[in-house]
Design a protein around this motif. Structure first.
Motif, short mmCIF file in Angstrom:
data_model
loop_
_atom_site.label_atom_id
_atom_site.label_comp_id
_atom_site.label_asym_id
_atom_site.label_seq_id
_atom_site.Cartn_x
_atom_site.Cartn_y
_atom_site.Cartn_z
N ILE A 82 -19.27 -20.25 4.88
CA ILE A 82 -20.55 -19.64 5.22
C ILE A 82 -20.73 -19.73 6.73
CG2 ILE A 82 -23.05 -19.73 4.94
CD1 ILE A 82 -21.13 -21.53 2.33
N VAL A 83 -20.97 -18.61 7.40
CA VAL A 83 -21.24 -18.65 8.84
C VAL A 83 -22.71 -18.33 9.07
CG1 VAL A 83 -18.86 -17.89 9.33
CG2 VAL A 83 -20.74 -16.21 9.37
N LEU A 84 -23.25 -18.92 10.13
CA LEU A 84 -24.62 -18.63 10.52
C LEU A 84 -24.62 -17.43 11.46
CD1 LEU A 84 -27.37 -20.18 9.87
CD2 LEU A 84 -25.23 -21.18 9.06
N SER A 85 -25.26 -16.37 11.03
CA SER A 85 -25.42 -15.18 11.83
C SER A 85 -26.84 -15.17 12.39
CB SER A 85 -25.14 -13.94 10.98
OG SER A 85 -25.24 -12.76 11.74
N SER A 86 -27.36 -14.00 12.68
CA SER A 86 -28.72 -13.83 13.19
C SER A 86 -29.08 -12.37 13.06
CB SER A 86 -28.78 -14.25 14.66
OG SER A 86 -29.97 -13.78 15.27
N THR B 198 -10.82 -17.15 -0.07
CA THR B 198 -12.05 -17.89 0.21
C THR B 198 -13.26 -16.99 0.00
OG1 THR B 198 -10.97 -19.38 1.79
CG2 THR B 198 -13.35 -19.10 2.01
N LEU B 199 -14.26 -17.46 -0.72
CA LEU B 199 -15.51 -16.73 -0.86
C LEU B 199 -16.29 -16.90 0.44
CD1 LEU B 199 -16.51 -17.76 -4.49
CD2 LEU B 199 -15.07 -15.86 -3.72
N SER B 200 -16.55 -15.80 1.11
CA SER B 200 -17.07 -15.86 2.48
C SER B 200 -18.36 -15.07 2.61
CB SER B 200 -16.02 -15.30 3.45
OG SER B 200 -16.51 -15.27 4.77
N HIS B 201 -19.35 -15.66 3.31
CA HIS B 201 -20.65 -15.03 3.50
C HIS B 201 -21.16 -15.30 4.91
CE1 HIS B 201 -21.20 -14.21 -0.82
NE2 HIS B 201 -20.62 -15.39 -1.02
N ALA B 202 -22.12 -14.49 5.32
CA ALA B 202 -22.85 -14.70 6.57
C ALA B 202 -24.33 -14.78 6.23
CB ALA B 202 -22.59 -13.57 7.56
N VAL B 203 -25.05 -15.65 6.94
CA VAL B 203 -26.47 -15.89 6.66
C VAL B 203 -27.30 -15.71 7.92
CG1 VAL B 203 -28.19 -17.59 5.94
CG2 VAL B 203 -25.95 -17.52 4.80
N ASP B 204 -28.34 -14.92 7.81
CA ASP B 204 -29.38 -14.85 8.84
C ASP B 204 -30.46 -15.84 8.42
OD1 ASP B 204 -31.51 -14.34 10.52
OD2 ASP B 204 -31.87 -12.30 9.78
N PRO B 205 -30.61 -16.97 9.12
CA PRO B 205 -31.59 -17.96 8.70
C PRO B 205 -33.02 -17.62 9.10
CG PRO B 205 -30.50 -18.72 10.68
CD PRO B 205 -29.83 -17.41 10.29
N GLY B 206 -33.18 -16.55 9.87
CA GLY B 206 -34.49 -16.21 10.41
C GLY B 206 -34.73 -16.89 11.75
N ARG C 196 -40.76 -23.84 19.35
CA ARG C 196 -41.83 -24.29 18.46
C ARG C 196 -42.62 -23.15 17.84
NH1 ARG C 196 -44.58 -29.32 21.82
NH2 ARG C 196 -42.73 -30.68 21.89
N GLY C 197 -42.72 -22.05 18.54
CA GLY C 197 -43.54 -20.94 18.05
C GLY C 197 -42.83 -19.98 17.13
N ALA C 198 -41.59 -20.29 16.75
CA ALA C 198 -40.85 -19.40 15.85
C ALA C 198 -41.61 -19.21 14.54
CB ALA C 198 -39.46 -19.96 15.59
N PRO C 199 -41.69 -17.98 14.03
CA PRO C 199 -42.58 -17.68 12.90
C PRO C 199 -42.01 -17.96 11.52
CG PRO C 199 -41.57 -15.66 13.70
CD PRO C 199 -41.12 -16.75 14.63
N ASP C 200 -40.68 -18.14 11.38
CA ASP C 200 -40.10 -18.31 10.05
C ASP C 200 -40.10 -19.77 9.63
OD1 ASP C 200 -39.67 -15.64 9.61
OD2 ASP C 200 -37.57 -15.66 10.21
N SER C 201 -39.87 -20.00 8.33
CA SER C 201 -39.86 -21.34 7.76
C SER C 201 -38.53 -22.02 7.99
CB SER C 201 -40.14 -21.24 6.25
OG SER C 201 -39.72 -22.40 5.57
N LEU C 202 -38.58 -23.25 8.51
CA LEU C 202 -37.35 -24.02 8.69
C LEU C 202 -36.69 -24.29 7.34
CD1 LEU C 202 -35.39 -25.60 10.48
CD2 LEU C 202 -36.90 -27.57 10.27
N GLU C 203 -37.51 -24.58 6.33
CA GLU C 203 -36.94 -24.86 5.00
C GLU C 203 -36.26 -23.62 4.43
OE1 GLU C 203 -37.80 -26.93 0.77
OE2 GLU C 203 -38.66 -27.63 2.65
N GLY D 232 -18.46 -11.71 0.66
CA GLY D 232 -18.74 -10.62 1.59
C GLY D 232 -20.20 -10.26 1.71
N GLY D 233 -21.09 -11.19 1.40
CA GLY D 233 -22.52 -10.90 1.51
C GLY D 233 -23.09 -11.27 2.87
N TYR D 234 -24.09 -10.50 3.28
CA TYR D 234 -24.89 -10.85 4.46
C TYR D 234 -26.29 -11.12 3.93
CZ TYR D 234 -27.47 -10.52 8.82
OH TYR D 234 -28.28 -10.80 9.88
N TRP D 235 -26.81 -12.34 4.14
CA TRP D 235 -27.98 -12.82 3.42
C TRP D 235 -29.13 -13.19 4.34
CZ3 TRP D 235 -27.62 -12.85 -1.89
CH2 TRP D 235 -26.32 -12.75 -2.42
#
Length: 237
Positions: free
Chosen positions: A109-113, A153-161, A170-177, A199-202
């Motif tokens: 899993i890679v961290l995207s944006s 390998t099952l591979s995905h990319a995640v946009d964490p917000g 500090r002012g970022a609007p999305d939830s850390l959790e 192959g998902g982008y989440w």
């Protein structure tokens, strides 16, 4: 499950590693240096700790060596990233070198944006030291899609917000959790409950379409070939 989380001394990485450890997973936490991990209680919950500056390819290879000594991972979460400075080195080359040097994990899993959508597909610019954060996230998303299409390998990319971390502010609007729950789910859930299974982008456990370049097979190949050229290490299928 044994899970490696890179860049986990603070922010999303630390939250991810700690949540997984509390869930009973064997978590291997990577940090740049020992002094970056200040919470002793969190450190004691980890299966193992690895240290190395992912801006330096030699250090990345050493981290891979240390990780391989622990055995084959069920999942690797490539969380480490920087928003300025050596963005291509940390955000793109380091994940590539780990993918090429680790015993292939079951899942990656890679961290995207969301910012990857404004990235450039100009590889010459990115690898000439003029890359930017958005471009680095486009490239690592592309790398995740190549891995999904060309390996077991099952591979995905995640946009964490945009979350309130040291990087996000500090002012970022999305939830850390919410920002770390998707990668935990992708690392541990039954594969049959994940659609697409690879192959998902989440974003917050919802599959979305990434930048078209990320799923372009020709661009994927150009990127992987350039990374092999730059690093001298081939990512085998």
């Amino acid at each position: 499950m044994m899970i490696l989380v890179t860049g986990a001394s603070a922010g999303l990485g630390l939250a991810t590693a700690d949540a997984l450890a509390r869930d009973g997973q064997q978590v291997v936490l990577h940090a740049r240096r020992p002094d970056r991990l200040t919470d002793r209680a969190v450190a004691e919950r980890m299966h193992a700790l690895l240290f190395g500056d992912l801006a330096a390819p030699s250090a990345v290879l050493d981290v891979a060596r240390q990780a391989n000594d622990l055995g084959r991972f069920d999942a690797v979460i490539h969380n480490a990233g920087v928003i300025d400075g050596p963005v291509t080195a940390v955000n793109v080359i380091a994940p590539y070198l780990l993918m090429a040097s680790l015993a292939p994990p079951a899942r990656s899993i890679v961290l995207s944006s969301g910012m990857h959508r404004s990235g450039s597909s100009d590889l010459d610019r990115a690898f000439a030291g003029r890359g930017d954060y958005s471009t680095s996230k486009l490239l690592v998303t592309t790398l995740a899609m190549w891995l999904a299409d060309n390996t077991d390998t099952l591979s995905h990319a995640v946009d964490p917000g945009w979350v309130p971390t040291r990087m996000g502010g500090r002012g970022a609007p999305d939830s850390l959790e919410d920002g770390h729950r998707t990668q935990e789910w992708l690392a541990t859930a039954d594969a049959g409950s994940i659609d697409p299974v690879t192959g998902g982008y989440w974003y917050h456990r919802q599959a979305r379409a990434p930048h078209p370049a990320a799923t372009d097979p020709a661009f994927q190949v150009r990127l992987v070939e350039r990374l092999a050229e730059v690093t001298g290490v081939e990512l085998r299928r």
